[in-house]
Scaffold this motif. Sequence first.
Motif, PDB file in Angstrom:
ATOM      1  N   ASN A 185      34.699  35.144  47.447  1.00 31.25           N
ATOM      2  CA  ASN A 185      35.202  36.016  48.511  1.00 31.25           C
ATOM      3  C   ASN A 185      34.023  36.826  49.042  1.00 31.25           C
ATOM      4  O   ASN A 185      33.826  37.980  48.679  1.00 31.25           O
ATOM      5  CB  ASN A 185      36.279  36.941  47.917  1.00 31.25           C
ATOM      6  CG  ASN A 185      36.851  37.867  48.957  1.00 31.25           C
ATOM      7  OD1 ASN A 185      36.688  37.652  50.162  1.00 31.25           O
ATOM      8  ND2 ASN A 185      37.520  38.915  48.500  1.00 31.25           N
ATOM      9  N   PRO A 186      33.186  36.177  49.873  1.00 30.39           N
ATOM     10  CA  PRO A 186      31.903  36.797  50.214  1.00 30.39           C
ATOM     11  C   PRO A 186      32.054  38.119  50.961  1.00 30.39           C
ATOM     12  O   PRO A 186      31.140  38.936  50.924  1.00 30.39           O
ATOM     13  CB  PRO A 186      31.209  35.743  51.076  1.00 30.39           C
ATOM     14  CG  PRO A 186      32.296  34.885  51.606  1.00 30.39           C
ATOM     15  CD  PRO A 186      33.378  34.894  50.572  1.00 30.39           C
ATOM     16  N   ASP A 187      33.186  38.349  51.603  1.00 29.34           N
ATOM     17  CA  ASP A 187      33.353  39.639  52.279  1.00 29.34           C
ATOM     18  C   ASP A 187      33.197  40.775  51.263  1.00 29.34           C
ATOM     19  O   ASP A 187      32.721  41.855  51.612  1.00 29.34           O
ATOM     20  CB  ASP A 187      34.744  39.743  52.924  1.00 29.34           C
ATOM     21  CG  ASP A 187      34.869  38.793  54.100  1.00 29.34           C
ATOM     22  OD1 ASP A 187      33.826  38.403  54.653  1.00 29.34           O
ATOM     23  OD2 ASP A 187      36.001  38.426  54.444  1.00 29.34           O
ATOM     24  N   VAL A 216      39.419  26.788  51.862  1.00 30.21           N
ATOM     25  CA  VAL A 216      39.311  27.818  50.823  1.00 30.21           C
ATOM     26  C   VAL A 216      40.095  27.374  49.593  1.00 30.21           C
ATOM     27  O   VAL A 216      41.256  26.955  49.698  1.00 30.21           O
ATOM     28  CB  VAL A 216      39.826  29.184  51.333  1.00 30.21           C
ATOM     29  CG1 VAL A 216      39.835  30.212  50.203  1.00 30.21           C
ATOM     30  CG2 VAL A 216      38.964  29.685  52.496  1.00 30.21           C
ATOM     31  N   ILE A 217      39.427  27.442  48.445  1.00 32.16           N
ATOM     32  CA  ILE A 217      40.088  27.126  47.171  1.00 32.16           C
ATOM     33  C   ILE A 217      40.080  28.401  46.347  1.00 32.16           C
ATOM     34  O   ILE A 217      39.038  28.807  45.812  1.00 32.16           O
ATOM     35  CB  ILE A 217      39.349  25.984  46.426  1.00 32.16           C
ATOM     36  CG1 ILE A 217      39.272  24.726  47.303  1.00 32.16           C
ATOM     37  CG2 ILE A 217      40.043  25.681  45.096  1.00 32.16           C
ATOM     38  CD1 ILE A 217      38.530  23.547  46.671  1.00 32.16           C
ATOM     39  N   ASP A 218      41.205  29.076  46.281  1.00 31.57           N
ATOM     40  CA  ASP A 218      41.253  30.384  45.630  1.00 31.57           C
ATOM     41  C   ASP A 218      42.706  30.716  45.304  1.00 31.57           C
ATOM     42  O   ASP A 218      43.566  30.612  46.185  1.00 31.57           O
ATOM     43  CB  ASP A 218      40.673  31.448  46.590  1.00 31.57           C
ATOM     44  CG  ASP A 218      40.337  32.756  45.879  1.00 31.57           C
ATOM     45  OD1 ASP A 218      41.214  33.284  45.170  1.00 31.57           O
ATOM     46  OD2 ASP A 218      39.207  33.241  46.046  1.00 31.57           O
ATOM     47  N   GLY A 260      30.096  33.325  42.378  1.00 35.93           N
ATOM     48  CA  GLY A 260      28.984  33.706  41.521  1.00 35.93           C
ATOM     49  C   GLY A 260      29.248  33.333  40.077  1.00 35.93           C
ATOM     50  O   GLY A 260      28.321  33.034  39.320  1.00 35.93           O
ATOM     51  N   ASN A 261      30.502  33.348  39.674  1.00 35.12           N
ATOM     52  CA  ASN A 261      30.819  32.933  38.312  1.00 35.12           C
ATOM     53  C   ASN A 261      32.254  32.457  38.147  1.00 35.12           C
ATOM     54  O   ASN A 261      32.646  32.024  37.089  1.00 35.12           O
ATOM     55  CB  ASN A 261      30.569  34.078  37.328  1.00 35.12           C
ATOM     56  CG  ASN A 261      31.459  35.269  37.632  1.00 35.12           C
ATOM     57  OD1 ASN A 261      32.653  35.114  37.825  1.00 35.12           O
ATOM     58  ND2 ASN A 261      30.907  36.454  37.684  1.00 35.12           N
ATOM     59  N   SER A 262      33.055  32.541  39.218  1.00 31.41           N
ATOM     60  CA  SER A 262      34.495  32.305  39.075  1.00 31.41           C
ATOM     61  C   SER A 262      34.829  30.879  38.644  1.00 31.41           C
ATOM     62  O   SER A 262      35.889  30.643  38.074  1.00 31.41           O
ATOM     63  CB  SER A 262      35.205  32.627  40.389  1.00 31.41           C
ATOM     64  OG  SER A 262      34.575  31.933  41.440  1.00 31.41           O
ATOM     65  N   LEU A 290      46.021  34.663  33.162  1.00 28.36           N
ATOM     66  CA  LEU A 290      45.239  35.829  33.586  1.00 28.36           C
ATOM     67  C   LEU A 290      43.870  35.368  34.064  1.00 28.36           C
ATOM     68  O   LEU A 290      43.177  34.617  33.374  1.00 28.36           O
ATOM     69  CB  LEU A 290      45.067  36.795  32.404  1.00 28.36           C
ATOM     70  CG  LEU A 290      44.113  37.977  32.633  1.00 28.36           C
ATOM     71  CD1 LEU A 290      44.672  38.955  33.665  1.00 28.36           C
ATOM     72  CD2 LEU A 290      43.836  38.716  31.314  1.00 28.36           C
ATOM     73  N   THR A 291      43.497  35.813  35.271  1.00 26.41           N
ATOM     74  CA  THR A 291      42.113  35.634  35.719  1.00 26.41           C
ATOM     75  C   THR A 291      41.559  37.010  36.043  1.00 26.41           C
ATOM     76  O   THR A 291      42.314  37.925  36.360  1.00 26.41           O
ATOM     77  CB  THR A 291      42.000  34.649  36.908  1.00 26.41           C
ATOM     78  OG1 THR A 291      40.615  34.506  37.260  1.00 26.41           O
ATOM     79  CG2 THR A 291      42.753  35.124  38.134  1.00 26.41           C
ATOM     80  N   THR A 292      40.246  37.159  35.917  1.00 30.42           N
ATOM     81  CA  THR A 292      39.666  38.505  36.025  1.00 30.42           C
ATOM     82  C   THR A 292      38.450  38.488  36.934  1.00 30.42           C
ATOM     83  O   THR A 292      37.908  37.431  37.245  1.00 30.42           O
ATOM     84  CB  THR A 292      39.185  39.003  34.640  1.00 30.42           C
ATOM     85  OG1 THR A 292      38.033  38.234  34.260  1.00 30.42           O
ATOM     86  CG2 THR A 292      40.268  38.870  33.575  1.00 30.42           C
ATOM     87  N   PHE A 312      32.629  48.398  44.644  1.00 33.59           N
ATOM     88  CA  PHE A 312      32.059  48.612  43.311  1.00 33.59           C
ATOM     89  C   PHE A 312      31.079  47.518  42.927  1.00 33.59           C
ATOM     90  O   PHE A 312      31.245  46.368  43.314  1.00 33.59           O
ATOM     91  CB  PHE A 312      33.161  48.606  42.240  1.00 33.59           C
ATOM     92  CG  PHE A 312      34.217  49.651  42.423  1.00 33.59           C
ATOM     93  CD1 PHE A 312      33.882  50.991  42.525  1.00 33.59           C
ATOM     94  CD2 PHE A 312      35.546  49.296  42.472  1.00 33.59           C
ATOM     95  CE1 PHE A 312      34.864  51.964  42.679  1.00 33.59           C
ATOM     96  CE2 PHE A 312      36.541  50.258  42.632  1.00 33.59           C
ATOM     97  CZ  PHE A 312      36.197  51.599  42.742  1.00 33.59           C
ATOM     98  N   THR A 313      30.103  47.880  42.106  1.00 36.06           N
ATOM     99  CA  THR A 313      29.290  46.879  41.427  1.00 36.06           C
ATOM    100  C   THR A 313      29.737  46.903  39.973  1.00 36.06           C
ATOM    101  O   THR A 313      29.543  47.909  39.275  1.00 36.06           O
ATOM    102  CB  THR A 313      27.794  47.265  41.488  1.00 36.06           C
ATOM    103  OG1 THR A 313      27.467  47.601  42.821  1.00 36.06           O
ATOM    104  CG2 THR A 313      26.929  46.118  40.998  1.00 36.06           C
ATOM    105  N   HIS A 314      30.366  45.832  39.543  1.00 40.37           N
ATOM    106  CA  HIS A 314      30.859  45.745  38.159  1.00 40.37           C
ATOM    107  C   HIS A 314      31.545  47.044  37.744  1.00 40.37           C
ATOM    108  O   HIS A 314      32.500  47.460  38.390  1.00 40.37           O
ATOM    109  CB  HIS A 314      29.719  45.335  37.217  1.00 40.37           C
ATOM    110  CG  HIS A 314      29.135  44.005  37.564  1.00 40.37           C
ATOM    111  ND1 HIS A 314      29.833  42.842  37.434  1.00 40.37           N
ATOM    112  CD2 HIS A 314      27.933  43.652  38.088  1.00 40.37           C
ATOM    113  CE1 HIS A 314      29.101  41.821  37.838  1.00 40.37           C
ATOM    114  NE2 HIS A 314      27.941  42.280  38.252  1.00 40.37           N
ATOM    115  N   SER A 315      31.010  47.707  36.695  1.00 42.15           N
ATOM    116  CA  SER A 315      31.697  48.912  36.198  1.00 42.15           C
ATOM    117  C   SER A 315      31.233  50.182  36.911  1.00 42.15           C
ATOM    118  O   SER A 315      31.649  51.277  36.567  1.00 42.15           O
ATOM    119  CB  SER A 315      31.420  49.059  34.702  1.00 42.15           C
ATOM    120  OG  SER A 315      30.068  49.417  34.500  1.00 42.15           O
TER     121      SER A 315
END
Length: 695
Positions: A176-178, A200-202, A297-299, A584-586, A593-596
């Motif tokens: 989701n590059p936006d 789109v595959i999501d 990036g990692n999904s 569950l997907t995360t 935000f950047t990560h935490s």
Amino acid sequence: MALSSSTRTESRPITTVCQLCPQACGMDVYVENGRIVKVAGTPNHPVNWGHLCAKAAAVMDIEYAADRLTYPMKRVNGNFKRISWDEALDTIVAKLKKIQATDGPRATILYPGALFGEIAGFGLARRFLDIYGSPNVFSGDSMCIRIRGTAHRLTFGRGRYYDPWHSKCILLWGNNPDNSGMPVGLRVWDARAKGAKLIVIDPRNIPIAKKADIHVRPRPGTDAALGLGILNVIINEGFYDEDFVARWTVGFDKLAEHVKQYPLSLVEKITWVPADKIREIARMFAANAPATIVQGGNSLDQCTSGAQTNRIISILEAITGNLDVPGGFVLTGVVPMNQLRLPERIKEIPPGSDKFPFSFEVAGYSYGEGQGMVMPDIILTEKPYRIRAMFVPGSNLVLTWPDAAKMVSALKKLEFLVVNEMFMTETAQLAHLVLPAASFLEKESLGILPNIDKNMRYVMLGKKVVEPPGECWGDLKYWLELSKRMGYQADVPWQTEEEVIDYLLKPAGLSVTMLRDEKPEGVSYGFPRYKEYEKKGFPTASGKVEIYSDLMAKYDYAPLPVYVESPEGPMSNPELAKEYPLTLTTGARYQEFTHSRQRNIPAFRKMVPGPVATVNTATAARYGIKNGDRIFVETKRGRIELEADVTEDILPETVHIAHGWPEANVNLLTDGSPVDPVSGFPSLHQLLCRIGKVG
Ligand SMILES: Nc1nc2c(c(=O)[nH]1)N[C@H]1C(S)=C(S)[C@@H](COP(=O)(O)OP(=O)(O)OC[C@H]3O[C@@H](n4cnc5c(=O)[nH]c(N)nc54)[C@H](O)[C@@H]3O)O[C@H]1N2
Ligand SMILES: Nc1nc2c(c(=O)[nH]1)N[C@H]1C(S)=C(S)[C@@H](COP(=O)(O)OP(=O)(O)OC[C@H]3O[C@@H](n4cnc5c(=O)[nH]c(N)nc54)[C@H](O)[C@@H]3O)O[C@H]1N2
Ligand code: SF4
Ligand SMILES: [Mo]
């Protein structure tokens, strides 16, 4: 009303590189009396075309946050006490020398976090550990990016990059590059406006999916099966590039036979994507060259079939003739750089690397890092040996590492934990020493990434725009000073941060002075390398694209891509699925935000007030859950409570929660086992959970 041409903020800005995410956008920073007064996207910048995303636009709220750490501290009886840098460094040196003399250097771990411009700072940190003599360097790359590079190397011999801007067909796959990469998003939207097809595959209906020609919602973690279905159609219906396949690939016939095991009826059963949609995707992708796959990036990586999914994507691009053409999958220019690591000093491999050889050194891709998923167990069990100290510059492992409860136990067991931080994070609170870090606007650093407009590389100097507050140090300065105190001058000959960056850039003919004074907006480097293989072949053992990988076979991995469900899936573990019936997907990114990060900053909490679990309307209704209800989400490892976000915009039977929320840490629910046999990545996208109303 006429605009005044002499408003305060119209003074000349300092152009620097934003480092709040990996994209490395141009950022113009206006400074008055040593204080930042305004930021804006650098006009016409080749990466971000003048735009800034939400978090970058609010960077002053991070920079001037009231709770910035400003001096070193040590923990004494559970409380933090201010100390001097001298005392902090002396304490570290004494501890390191003691550990070296007793348990040996390998009892020390380095874990650099996701700081995107710290090529020099973390390069020096890794060199430091090489000199000290410990092989134990781990990082977030144990669940991010590394397997993609490895899969490309296995298949093409070198990494490739997507080029959506010149594409006729963009397949946005788990991305989701936006939110996670605004510059890529700009190009996808622009290409779409110019008529490119969009698939789109999501599992979620992200905004761009609503504008797509085709949007399918796979069951999380099943993308390899979907990819094999797409390959099946492309091969069976003869949509591949026969000439390229004949001249430049090995193993195509084996693949043609192999994909017969994935008829669309089976693929539909695994992925929940209708067979006719899979056929449509395959046809649209193959018929609209040049076509590119922009993947997450990692999904797609954080599941049992993650490495195989990356091989599938590589093969898809190759057999449809999209390799090394503008708008396809391209070999960008490279920036030749000196390396800071000293591989010849590494005398043993990190624990776990025997089990996951691709994570350390394989396929000509030397990472020199261990697979971090084994790290908490090593600390907790002291097997194969005892770990006593850990250095964590810039990571909040407590919120970002899978199976957080185990990670917390491991961190608590350490005798000496040192955290360099801007804020008192959940991880810093467990440290013995907390060292105040300068932000990216307070130090010199490097931004390097592909320039996707020109398919070259883009290099930009991150400038020291303002002085750091209090006693904050940049990461590079810290590792330089520590090296001096350890007596490492012979191996760390540089006096200043600038000298280290100059050393890195020398082979490219670039320097700090040049990038600061002559090219503040950065330089594009190298040249696009379209169809270089026609002259040189591919740098694989066969000189061709390796659809069938001998190297995979050599390590007992499936040499042709397969789908294997993660341990927690309704098909792999129907018993568990009775108790925990939802997937569950995360980790889908917020733009804010950047990560935490940024959760502690009031301005950001106004933008996104708190954590939510996104659940499909029909699924929620089954549990009597309405939008805004407080619910629990539970896996066999833990339970968190948060607000329900009930919507049609997610696949039924699926729950999504973002990582990084201190009040609802989704990583208490995730699994830190290395479930992908090739990469050792954990499963953060295919877990079984149950939900219910609280109270
Ligand atoms: N704003 C911001 N930007 C970032 C970051 C950040 O923290 N914040 N982090 C950076 C880093 S280190 C990384 S690794 C990248 C990560 O970047 P990505 O992994 O690309 O993250 P997203 O762009 O959010 O896209 C993930 C999408 O995948 C979907 N998805 C979830 N599970 C599955 C699945 O199993 N299959 C498929 N097909 N889709 C799935 C989600 O619904 C979501 O829309 O982002 C980088 N950019
Ligand atoms: N469940 C789940 N968990 C995930 C993911 C997921 O998709 N799902 N994604 C994973 C991925 S891909 C990644 S890359 C990791 C990232 O995980 P982390 O590396 O832990 O990322 P952050 O939370 O951004 O932590 C960076 C820390 O560095 C601090 N900091 C900022 N600037 C500086 C600086 O200049 N110097 C120093 N020393 N510190 C600084 C920030 O305050 C912040 O606390 O998270 C992973 N965790
Ligand atoms: S996308 Fe946003 S956070 Fe990332 S580099 Fe660009 S402006 Fe900064
Ligand atoms: Mo990442």
